[in-house]
Design a protein around this motif. Structure first.
Motif, PDB file in Angstrom:
ATOM      1  N   ARG A  55      -4.918  -3.854 -13.937  1.00 33.87           N
ATOM      2  CA  ARG A  55      -3.515  -4.193 -13.708  1.00 33.87           C
ATOM      3  C   ARG A  55      -3.269  -4.531 -12.251  1.00 33.87           C
ATOM      4  O   ARG A  55      -2.222  -5.064 -11.896  1.00 33.87           O
ATOM      5  N   TYR A  56      -4.216  -4.153 -11.403  1.00 35.47           N
ATOM      6  CA  TYR A  56      -4.109  -4.491  -9.981  1.00 35.47           C
ATOM      7  C   TYR A  56      -4.871  -5.779  -9.719  1.00 35.47           C
ATOM      8  O   TYR A  56      -5.608  -5.878  -8.752  1.00 35.47           O
ATOM      9  N   GLY A  87      -4.474  -7.021  -3.818  1.00 41.60           N
ATOM     10  CA  GLY A  87      -3.592  -6.030  -3.198  1.00 41.60           C
ATOM     11  C   GLY A  87      -2.850  -6.616  -2.024  1.00 41.60           C
ATOM     12  O   GLY A  87      -2.577  -5.953  -1.028  1.00 41.60           O
ATOM     13  N   THR A  88      -2.515  -7.906  -2.128  1.00 34.75           N
ATOM     14  CA  THR A  88      -1.910  -8.616  -1.002  1.00 34.75           C
ATOM     15  C   THR A  88      -0.500  -9.103  -1.292  1.00 34.75           C
ATOM     16  O   THR A  88       0.097  -9.820  -0.475  1.00 34.75           O
ATOM     17  N   GLY A  89       0.026  -8.731  -2.485  1.00 36.42           N
ATOM     18  CA  GLY A  89       1.432  -8.992  -2.778  1.00 36.42           C
ATOM     19  C   GLY A  89       1.805 -10.464  -2.809  1.00 36.42           C
ATOM     20  O   GLY A  89       0.979 -11.346  -3.076  1.00 36.42           O
ATOM     21  N   ILE A 122     -10.815  -6.208   0.002  1.00 34.88           N
ATOM     22  CA  ILE A 122      -9.513  -6.052  -0.649  1.00 34.88           C
ATOM     23  C   ILE A 122      -8.466  -5.679   0.391  1.00 34.88           C
ATOM     24  O   ILE A 122      -8.772  -5.018   1.375  1.00 34.88           O
ATOM     25  N   MET A 123      -7.231  -6.089   0.129  1.00 38.32           N
ATOM     26  CA  MET A 123      -6.075  -5.682   0.938  1.00 38.32           C
ATOM     27  C   MET A 123      -6.126  -6.206   2.358  1.00 38.32           C
ATOM     28  O   MET A 123      -5.558  -5.602   3.251  1.00 38.32           O
ATOM     29  N   ASN A 190     -15.051  -2.191  -0.449  1.00 36.80           N
ATOM     30  CA  ASN A 190     -14.071  -3.259  -0.674  1.00 36.80           C
ATOM     31  C   ASN A 190     -14.650  -4.613  -1.014  1.00 36.80           C
ATOM     32  O   ASN A 190     -13.906  -5.585  -1.104  1.00 36.80           O
TER      33      ASN A 190
ATOM     34  N   LEU B 323      -8.502   1.915   0.720  1.00 41.32           N
ATOM     35  CA  LEU B 323      -7.341   1.879  -0.163  1.00 41.32           C
ATOM     36  C   LEU B 323      -7.581   1.058  -1.404  1.00 41.32           C
ATOM     37  O   LEU B 323      -7.136   1.399  -2.494  1.00 41.32           O
ATOM     38  N   GLY B 324      -8.280  -0.037  -1.250  1.00 41.17           N
ATOM     39  CA  GLY B 324      -8.469  -0.943  -2.377  1.00 41.17           C
ATOM     40  C   GLY B 324      -9.132  -0.251  -3.545  1.00 41.17           C
ATOM     41  O   GLY B 324      -8.778  -0.485  -4.701  1.00 41.17           O
ATOM     42  N   LEU B 327      -6.532   1.913  -5.395  1.00 42.72           N
ATOM     43  CA  LEU B 327      -5.597   1.081  -6.143  1.00 42.72           C
ATOM     44  C   LEU B 327      -6.285   0.435  -7.336  1.00 42.72           C
ATOM     45  O   LEU B 327      -5.713   0.340  -8.423  1.00 42.72           O
ATOM     46  N   GLN B 340       2.108  -3.538 -10.455  1.00 38.03           N
ATOM     47  CA  GLN B 340       1.466  -3.174  -9.186  1.00 38.03           C
ATOM     48  C   GLN B 340       2.428  -3.258  -8.006  1.00 38.03           C
ATOM     49  O   GLN B 340       2.215  -2.605  -6.981  1.00 38.03           O
ATOM     50  N   GLN B 341       3.512  -4.029  -8.147  1.00 39.34           N
ATOM     51  CA  GLN B 341       4.457  -4.173  -7.028  1.00 39.34           C
ATOM     52  C   GLN B 341       5.258  -2.885  -6.787  1.00 39.34           C
ATOM     53  O   GLN B 341       5.979  -2.790  -5.790  1.00 39.34           O
ATOM     54  N   ILE B 343       3.871   0.242  -6.743  1.00 37.69           N
ATOM     55  CA  ILE B 343       2.991   1.350  -6.358  1.00 37.69           C
ATOM     56  C   ILE B 343       3.214   1.759  -4.896  1.00 37.69           C
ATOM     57  O   ILE B 343       3.280   0.922  -4.001  1.00 37.69           O
ATOM     58  N   VAL B 353       0.390   2.648   1.323  1.00 43.31           N
ATOM     59  CA  VAL B 353       0.698   1.501   0.459  1.00 43.31           C
ATOM     60  C   VAL B 353       2.170   1.540   0.091  1.00 43.31           C
ATOM     61  O   VAL B 353       2.698   2.593  -0.264  1.00 43.31           O
ATOM     62  N   GLY B 356       2.983  -1.934  -3.579  1.00 39.15           N
ATOM     63  CA  GLY B 356       1.702  -2.449  -4.047  1.00 39.15           C
ATOM     64  C   GLY B 356       0.813  -3.030  -2.976  1.00 39.15           C
ATOM     65  O   GLY B 356      -0.331  -3.413  -3.255  1.00 39.15           O
ATOM     66  N   GLY B 357       1.313  -3.119  -1.755  1.00 33.98           N
ATOM     67  CA  GLY B 357       0.492  -3.683  -0.674  1.00 33.98           C
ATOM     68  C   GLY B 357       0.422  -2.736   0.507  1.00 33.98           C
ATOM     69  O   GLY B 357       1.065  -1.676   0.515  1.00 33.98           O
ATOM     70  N   ARG B 358      -0.353  -3.085   1.480  1.00 37.33           N
ATOM     71  CA  ARG B 358      -0.526  -2.268   2.672  1.00 37.33           C
ATOM     72  C   ARG B 358       0.828  -2.066   3.355  1.00 37.33           C
ATOM     73  O   ARG B 358       1.584  -3.017   3.566  1.00 37.33           O
TER      74      ARG B 358
END
Lengths: 409, 409
Positions: A55-56, A87-89, A122-123, A190, B323-324, B327, B340-341, B343, B353, B356-358
């Protein structure tokens, strides 16, 4: 050290008419490294894919799904390593779209005709401007014979490039199936993602692409596990350029359809197994085969319970024929009415468990002999029915911990 | 090296009136080692237990279930280490019964009044004659003040004995709750089992024992995980000798019931956490707290996905605020409609986080500072509801692989 795996020989990777590949060094994360790959698909190609159920899921996965759903004729694939854009929105989505815009503009396409793929950290923010700057070199490099370099271009922590190729005869024409893949699991801190791309020039009805890619995934990439972690970016794409010149295949269970399906399955299986053979720290390649279940689903539960058990995996690493751990994993797999008295188990040809207990003729040294091999098949018969399932995995070694405990550099 | 755990001081372990413990060296697997423990329960005691859900459950677990279901007044507990009597078929069952027969004969009981427990090597024949031979010494040793020695007597590869004790006031009387436990997971090749025993002298209606032991397990032993492997022998037993002299507790949600429940939960939690702190190769004690779920069940899914991920666990070992990986584990936990938005994630007090992002204010060095601690709390808010769940786990280190890859000696 990969387990019985060597780099593919470029001459063994047959070009797929209607598809060209270009590779460049865009410096996404590190300089002097192939990290950008473009696939150019001829007009009339059909494309389908299966993607991570995490889901991520990453921004490029979301964009791929959109572009495939839009019904646009996919004409290009854009792959970068070094950054997973996960994970970067909203910003990550915008950057994935911008990379498609840039390639589409250079190729005279609409952005919806491009599928983007990213793998890496990631991220962190995708440096899309470096991808844009790398596109001219990748496009200048386009060639039908670039499969081997493309396999290198999508590597992250893989120790070897992964590719496979088959040719079959359909309707008097030679049909090619060639593909590349990259490493499973969220390799290295990552470093994300399993990616697989298979192309064929077979003339396949476009509506058959989606069922075929799903079936091929279920017979290959969905049967492998390194550590049980599902990445944010996992993707497997099947491309048919449809240029082979034979009569269109309109059913997968026709004679021609079966020939093609077998070839696609074989390439997908080889690519998927290569990922396991090159798994992080792998020293053994393990086939877990469950027979005698009531349903394939319960066989898969048992197979994955064994394949995911850290205790089983360390026993393989130690070449320890540790039967109890395998049986215990079957026991907690979630088959509620399992009768332990009906369980049979073999390690390769050695019958180790009968009626749920140690086989009277079993000798520890026989189990030990099998466990020392680089390839091992564990067969468990549940004694409940006629269903089966097989998964492939590797052992859990000190190197797995070292690789994954290294601080991101 | 256990994480912030020390051996219990014998003087801190309050005797439970109505219960005596005896320890002996029976040489079940190795000589000169405490490997046999007998608990003698006074008349009027009530007993309940929860057992492994592994379908490959061990012979003693099957016998315990039978004896508890028989309605017989349980008056003795017999525990051996060195052999788990699991995967041993009909012969294993017969040997477990024979051990109960032997203890019952010496204590003037029926075999159904004895609960047997075994832990150690799987799929080897239980040397029941050595257990029989050790019983006189164990019975001669019976004493109410033997809790500390009994904690040592049930150890397998635990590096420290595990015990906990509380006293509370109920109806003007001092009520004691004391317990012991031993290591989680299938420690060392084939060394199986988590065991927990808690006794109290509280005067509790016998019908309340089963719900209380179930609730206590759900708040303690069912919230810990070392490697996700469920043993063939896991057992947790609650004993009430009912000698404290206060008015009988007839409801767990009465004022007195709550006082007792809190004390039992506290002891169970301490025993369960001690198992994690002494987990194989553990260097970190991790609390995973999931908030904001729609149901507790989905919070548990997410918590266990994080706690079981080898990638997350190696990141903790490496003190890498990765973190990744956390998540991604939430993403594949099986919450199908997770957004995810929504979280949010904290590492202790550090907000890492958001949406959903950093988090924009997050600095890698803040995450790094927390990850270097010996105890860390990961809090993830799912943004879907008001349910919560917490699990405790440890990291995955080189020593885990070493311990589990050592060949059985």
């Amino acid at each position: 050290m990969p387990v019985l795996l060597t780099a593919p020989h470029p001459a063994d990777l047959h070009p797929v008419p209607g598809l060209r590949l270009g590779v460049a060094e865009a410096g996404v994360r590190k300089a002097n490294r192939k990290d950008l790959v473009v696939l150019e698909l001829a007009e009339g190609s059909a494309v389908a894919g299966v993607f991570t159920r995490n889901r991520y899921c990453a921004a490029p996965v979301q964009v791929c799904r959109e572009h495939l759903a839009s019904g646009s004729a996919i004409r290009a694939v854009l792959i970068n390593t070094g950054n997973a854009n996960a994970g970067t929105g909203a910003d990550g989505l915008a950057r994935a779209r911008r990379s498609c815009d840039a390639l589409a503009a250079r190729m005279g396409l609409t952005p919806q005709q491009v599928l983007p793929f990213s793998t890496g950290v990631i991220m962190e923010t995708l440096p899309v401007e470096r991808i844009e700057a790398g596109l001219p070199a990748a496009l200048a490099d386009l060639s039908a014979s670039n499969w081997s370099r493309a396999a290198e271009g999508i590597m992250t922590t893989d120790t070897l490039p992964k590719a496979a190729s088959r040719q079959v005869q359909i309707g008097g024409r030679t049909v090619t199936v060639t593909g590349i893949s990259k490493g499973a699991g969220m390799i290295r801190p990552n470093m994300a993602t399993m990616l697989g791309f298979i192309a064929t020039d077979a003339v396949l009805a476009p509506s058959l692409l989606q069922p075929l890619v799903k079936q091929a995934a279920d017979a290959s990439f969905n049967r492998i596990t390194i550590d049980g972690d599902t990445s944010t970016n996992d993707s497997f794409v099947l491309i048919a350029t449809r240029q082979a010149g034979h009569a269109e295949i309109t059913a997968l269970d026709s004679a021609d359809g079966q020939i093609l399906r077998d070839a696609v399955f074989a390439v997908a299986r080889q690519l998927a197994q290569a990922i396991v053979r090159d798994g992080e720290g792998a020293t053994k390649f393990i086939t877990v085969q469950i027979d005698g279940g009531r349903t394939e689903a319960e066989c898969r539960l048992a197979a994955y319970a064994i394949a995911h058990s850290p205790l089983v995996k360390t026993a393989f690493f130690a070449s320890d024929p540790n039967l109890g751990r395998i049986l215990a994993a079957v026991g907690y797999a979630g088959i509620d009415d399992l009768d332990q008295q009906l369980i049979e188990m073999h390690l390769d040809d050695v019958h180790v468990v009968t009626q749920g207990g140690r086989h009277p003729a079993y000798r520890e040294e026989d189990g030990q002999r099998v466990m020392k091999q680089a390839e091992i098949t564990v067969r468990v018969h549940l004694g409940r029915g006629a269903a089966s399932s097989t998964v492939w995995t590797c052992d859990l070694s000190h190197d797995y911990v070292s690789i994954n405990a290294d601080y991101r550099s």
